[in-house]
Design a protein around this motif. Structure first.
Motif, mmCIF file in Angstrom:
data_model
loop_
_atom_site.group_PDB
_atom_site.id
_atom_site.type_symbol
_atom_site.label_atom_id
_atom_site.label_comp_id
_atom_site.label_asym_id
_atom_site.label_seq_id
_atom_site.Cartn_x
_atom_site.Cartn_y
_atom_site.Cartn_z
ATOM 1 N N ILE A 34 89.452 -13.643 102.858
ATOM 2 C CA ILE A 34 89.339 -12.338 103.512
ATOM 3 C C ILE A 34 89.022 -12.502 104.992
ATOM 4 N N PHE A 35 88.098 -13.404 105.319
ATOM 5 C CA PHE A 35 87.811 -13.659 106.738
ATOM 6 C C PHE A 35 89.076 -14.112 107.463
ATOM 7 N N ALA A 36 89.796 -15.064 106.872
ATOM 8 C CA ALA A 36 91.005 -15.576 107.508
ATOM 9 C C ALA A 36 92.085 -14.494 107.586
ATOM 10 N N GLY A 37 92.185 -13.670 106.546
ATOM 11 C CA GLY A 37 93.149 -12.584 106.571
ATOM 12 C C GLY A 37 92.853 -11.565 107.657
ATOM 13 N N HIS A 38 91.607 -11.492 108.057
ATOM 14 C CA HIS A 38 91.192 -10.573 109.117
ATOM 15 C C HIS A 38 91.400 -11.176 110.508
ATOM 16 N N GLY A 39 91.787 -12.455 110.556
ATOM 17 C CA GLY A 39 92.066 -13.096 111.829
ATOM 18 C C GLY A 39 91.049 -14.115 112.280
ATOM 19 N N PHE A 40 90.033 -14.371 111.477
ATOM 20 C CA PHE A 40 89.013 -15.350 111.831
ATOM 21 C C PHE A 40 89.411 -16.753 111.364
ATOM 22 N N ALA A 41 88.968 -17.749 112.106
ATOM 23 C CA ALA A 41 88.812 -19.080 111.521
ATOM 24 C C ALA A 41 87.467 -19.085 110.800
ATOM 25 N N VAL A 42 87.353 -19.885 109.761
ATOM 26 C CA VAL A 42 86.118 -19.968 108.984
ATOM 27 C C VAL A 42 85.660 -21.419 108.959
ATOM 28 N N VAL A 43 84.409 -21.627 109.319
ATOM 29 C CA VAL A 43 83.773 -22.938 109.198
ATOM 30 C C VAL A 43 82.740 -22.846 108.083
ATOM 31 N N SER A 44 82.829 -23.727 107.106
ATOM 32 C CA SER A 44 81.830 -23.809 106.041
ATOM 33 C C SER A 44 81.461 -25.271 105.844
ATOM 34 N N THR A 45 80.170 -25.547 105.817
ATOM 35 C CA THR A 45 79.704 -26.922 105.656
ATOM 36 C C THR A 45 78.899 -27.049 104.368
ATOM 37 N N ASN A 46 78.722 -28.286 103.951
ATOM 38 C CA ASN A 46 77.787 -28.623 102.882
ATOM 39 C C ASN A 46 76.631 -29.395 103.513
ATOM 40 N N PRO A 47 75.670 -28.667 104.093
ATOM 41 C CA PRO A 47 74.555 -29.330 104.779
ATOM 42 C C PRO A 47 73.614 -29.982 103.777
ATOM 43 N N ARG A 48 72.671 -30.723 104.293
ATOM 44 C CA ARG A 48 71.682 -31.330 103.409
ATOM 45 C C ARG A 48 70.987 -30.256 102.574
ATOM 46 N N GLY A 49 70.745 -30.594 101.321
ATOM 47 C CA GLY A 49 70.323 -29.615 100.325
ATOM 48 C C GLY A 49 71.441 -29.311 99.354
ATOM 49 N N SER A 50 72.699 -29.563 99.785
ATOM 50 C CA SER A 50 73.856 -29.337 98.921
ATOM 51 C C SER A 50 73.960 -30.437 97.869
ATOM 52 N N THR A 51 74.565 -30.092 96.741
ATOM 53 C CA THR A 51 74.842 -31.073 95.696
ATOM 54 C C THR A 51 76.219 -31.690 95.937
ATOM 55 N N GLY A 52 76.590 -32.649 95.090
ATOM 56 C CA GLY A 52 77.895 -33.287 95.192
ATOM 57 C C GLY A 52 77.895 -34.604 95.933
ATOM 58 N N ARG A 53 76.794 -34.899 96.654
ATOM 59 C CA ARG A 53 76.734 -36.162 97.405
ATOM 60 C C ARG A 53 75.492 -36.974 97.052
ATOM 61 N N GLY A 54 74.946 -36.709 95.887
ATOM 62 C CA GLY A 54 73.842 -37.521 95.418
ATOM 63 C C GLY A 54 72.490 -36.875 95.604
#
Length: 679
Positions: free
Chosen positions: A476-496
């Motif tokens: 939806i953000f991209a459809g509205h014309g935005f680029a979207v940045v999303s990160t998996n910062p520390r605290g996120s799972t998937g990397r141990g």
């Protein structure tokens, strides 16, 4: 609502000049166009796969779930239920293949969910009589003559009110009396003494009897292959509210309630119900596969491992001790030599296999995609849900050799209408040198995206991750014309475990520079316009948003949905009391830790970013009071702000019109401040 770059995007689409309508951008209304496919279940012959599909009834402003069934070879698809305005979920074939049982709240019993039975060949379902309370889960016995039910105790006050209420008369309210340590739970509300207990239901007599003794919650039942025992999960401590110590139990099935036997004694979470991963019996009934939690102190930050234990008890064998990744949903091979399971890996979920006797883990199906909800086919292979950045979940047949074949096609028609934005993986370096992984999404139809208004969109949890699954918010953000940045910062799972635990007791610490590294990377690449940056998120995503705008003033506008940053004032107001006291201690003994993570409130003068706050009125996960406090603080300082409250909504919204409205307001808030911050 039209975005501030929507006009340019429309010109790109209209310029195609094709007689056939060009795919259009995805908009907020598309939230209610998605078909949510869940819970695939292979029948005992291996010929059919049943599953549930959630769609939106726009006129009724509600979602409904119906049951479908597709042949394993894909040659036929049948819709099993279709009653307007009523839902059916949790389809389960009887072991003899004659019946499909399911859950539904059809009828006049209010919110109670009951168990229904229908002929596998079709026809109307019938409610099974004699069940008191709301059925949360169930499983067939191997001989198809009985079921084990997870039933929430009937509400005595609700029954009394129903019995004493006259037509047209309002129900008389009763005081809510609380004496529990954890006394709140989102959706469930205030917690009393009602339990979720295991019952045996006899199909011949329509009678139910308790499986076990004791006054505890019980979950995730699984029958032994010979039908004499049931494995399940429970916390049977003197005060379950104060502990993470769930264990795996086994109870014998008899004519009277049995005292269950604890198989595991690990001090942390053994097969905790939050993962929804059932214990799995070996084909010969000698062993049970289950999940063992990480260190007790780390609770949700810790890594869940695959373990097996003798059905008679003893020491477990940890099969994935060296994997350092969360795993779930074990399934034994037919010969009992191997166990397949889902691995939550870096930005993906894959299917792997390990020998039951121990050994190397090898992949069965991997790649940059997300597998879930495996169901074994007795002929070999399994049914799974599969999603990618370009398509929502659908049911697939996964062959024994790892080949995939799509079985359900619930979203095909919608996908032909829309332009799905491209999603790319990114890698960047945080302020202290830590490598951070993430994604960048750009509007569809732009060959070389550059100088775009950009949203930093943060995930919840924090013990979760953005992955390769379809993300309607990104689209939806991209459809509205935005680029979207999303990160998996520390605290996120998937990397141990260490990467997740790096945020422990420091919620506004390393995650802030990690997320900002994603923005810096997008600016350096030329995709993001550094003067047109926005930020937002829901739940912990809102918390991280507030930590970010209290640390960095370059964002033109922010949206914070259902977040808390005055954590000190939040003590005792939500459902996380056990986690708070484990991670932070109590405010009266460790005040500095509470103040440290509350800096966006107590140092509110750092925030200049116009911020929209949103919350569900009935949210007990992150209660409304937290958004109210931050709104009031910004309002007091004349920072542009609004607070939007959605009546009757919990942490996860259910009303379709509100889901659409929330997204429209989100975009409109960014549009409002697109040209620059007010003076």
């Amino acid at each position: 609502m039209r975005g501030f770059v929507a006009g340019a995007l429309a010109l790109i689409i209209l310029g195609a000049g094709s007689a056939k309508a060009a795919p259009r951008p995805i908009v907020p209304a598309d939230i209610n166009r998605l078909h949510e496919v869940t819970d695939p279940q292979v029948g005992p012959s291996g010929e059919w796969v049943a599953y549930s599909v959630r769609t939106t009834d726009i006129d009724a402003d509600k979602t409904v779930d119906h049951l479908w069934m597709t042949k394993w070879d894909g040659s036929a698809t049948v819709r099993l239920t279709s009653r307007k305005g009523e839902s059916e979920t949790h389809p389960r074939f009887s072991p003899d293949g004659k019946w499909i049982a399911f859950l539904s709240s059809r009828g006049d019993d209010g919110d109670d969910t009951q168990l229904w039975l229908m002929d596998r060949r079709g026809g109307e379902g019938e409610r099974l009589p004699g069940i008191k309370g709301s059925v949360d889960d169930f499983a067939w016995s191997p001989d198809a003559n009985k079921l084990v039910l997870v039933v929430t105790d009937p509400d005595p006050q609700a029954s009394a009110k129903k019995a004493g209420k006259k037509d047209g008369e309002d129900a008389k309210p009763h005081p809510i009396v609380i004496d529990r340590f954890q006394f709140k739970q989102d959706i469930d509300g205030y917690l009393g003494k009602r339990r979720k207990r295991l019952w045996i239901y006899d199909l011949a007599t329509h009678e139910m009897r308790r499986l076990t003794t004791g006054d505890f919650d019980e979950a995730l039942p699984a029958w032994s292959p010979d039908g004499t025992r049931i494995a399940f999960t429970s916390k049977r401590a003197p005060d379950p509210d104060r502990t993470y110590d769930s264990n795996l139990f086994v109870a014998s099935v008899g004519d009277t309630p049995a005292k269950p036997v604890a198989l595991t004694r690990f001090a942390g979470a053994d097969n905790d119900s939050g993962w929804g991963s059932y214990p799995a019996w070996s084909p010969d009934g000698s062993h049970i596969a289950y999940l063992q939690g990480g260190p007790v102190k780390l609770f949700s930050y810790g890594t869940r491992h695959l373990a097996i234990i003798s059905a008679g008890g003893g020491d477990p064998t940890i099969l994935t001790a060296s994997l350092d990744r969360n795993v779930h949903d074990p399934i034994w091979s037919r010969d009992g030599r191997n166990i397949r399971f889902i691995v939550e890996d870096d930005e993906a979920e894959r299917i792997a296999q390990v020998p039951a006797a121990g050994g190397a883990v090898r992949d069965i199906a991997s790649g940059w995609r997300v597998f879930s909800h495996p169901s074994a086919n007795p002929r070999g292979g399994m049914a799974v849900l599969l999603t990618t950045p370009a398509a929502p979940d659908e049911v697939y047949a996964l062959g024994a050799d790892g080949t995939l074949r799509q079985l359900s096609h619930q979203n095909d028609a919608w996908l032909r209408e829309v332009a799905v934005a491209p999603v790319k993986r990114t890698r960047m370096t945080s302020k202290d040198g830590t490598e951070v992984h993430g994604f960048i999404v750009t509007p569809p139809g732009i060959a070389k995206p550059a100088n775009l208004p950009t949203v930093l969109y943060n995930h919840g949890g924090p013990q979760s991750q953005f992955d390769a699954g379809f993300n309607i918010m990104w689209q939806i953000f991209a459809g509205h014309g935005f680029a979207v940045v999303s990160t998996n910062p520390r605290g996120s799972t998937g990397r141990g475990q260490d990467y997740a635990a790096a945020l422990y007791a420091d919620w506004g610490g390393p995650a802030v520079p990690d997320a900002l590294a994603g923005v810096d990377d997008a600016v350096a690449s030329g995709i993001a316009n550094p003067d047109r940056l926005f930020v937002g998120g829901w739940s912990y995503g809102a918390m991280l948003t507030e930590y970010i705008i209290a640390s960095d003033q370059r964002f033109r506008a922010a949206v914070a949905g259902a977040g808390i940053v005055n954590v000190l004032a939040g003590y005792g107001t939500d459902q996380y009391i056990r986690d708070y006291e484990m991670e932070l201690g109590t405010p009266w003994t460790n005040l500095d830790a509470w103040l440290k993570i509350s800096y966006p409130f107590y140092h509110n003068d750092r925030i200049v970013t116009p911020t929209l706050f949103m919350n569900g009125e009935k949210d007990f996960n992150v209660p409304l009071i937290n958004s109210e406090q931050m709104y009031q603080a910004l309002k007091s300082r004349d920072v542009p702000t609004e607070l939007v409250i959605y009546p009757g909504q919990f942490h996860g919204f259910r009303r379709p019109s509100f889901l659409k409205d929330r997204m429209e307001r989100w975009l409109a808030w960014y549009d409002r401040f697109a040209a620059g911050k007010p003076s």
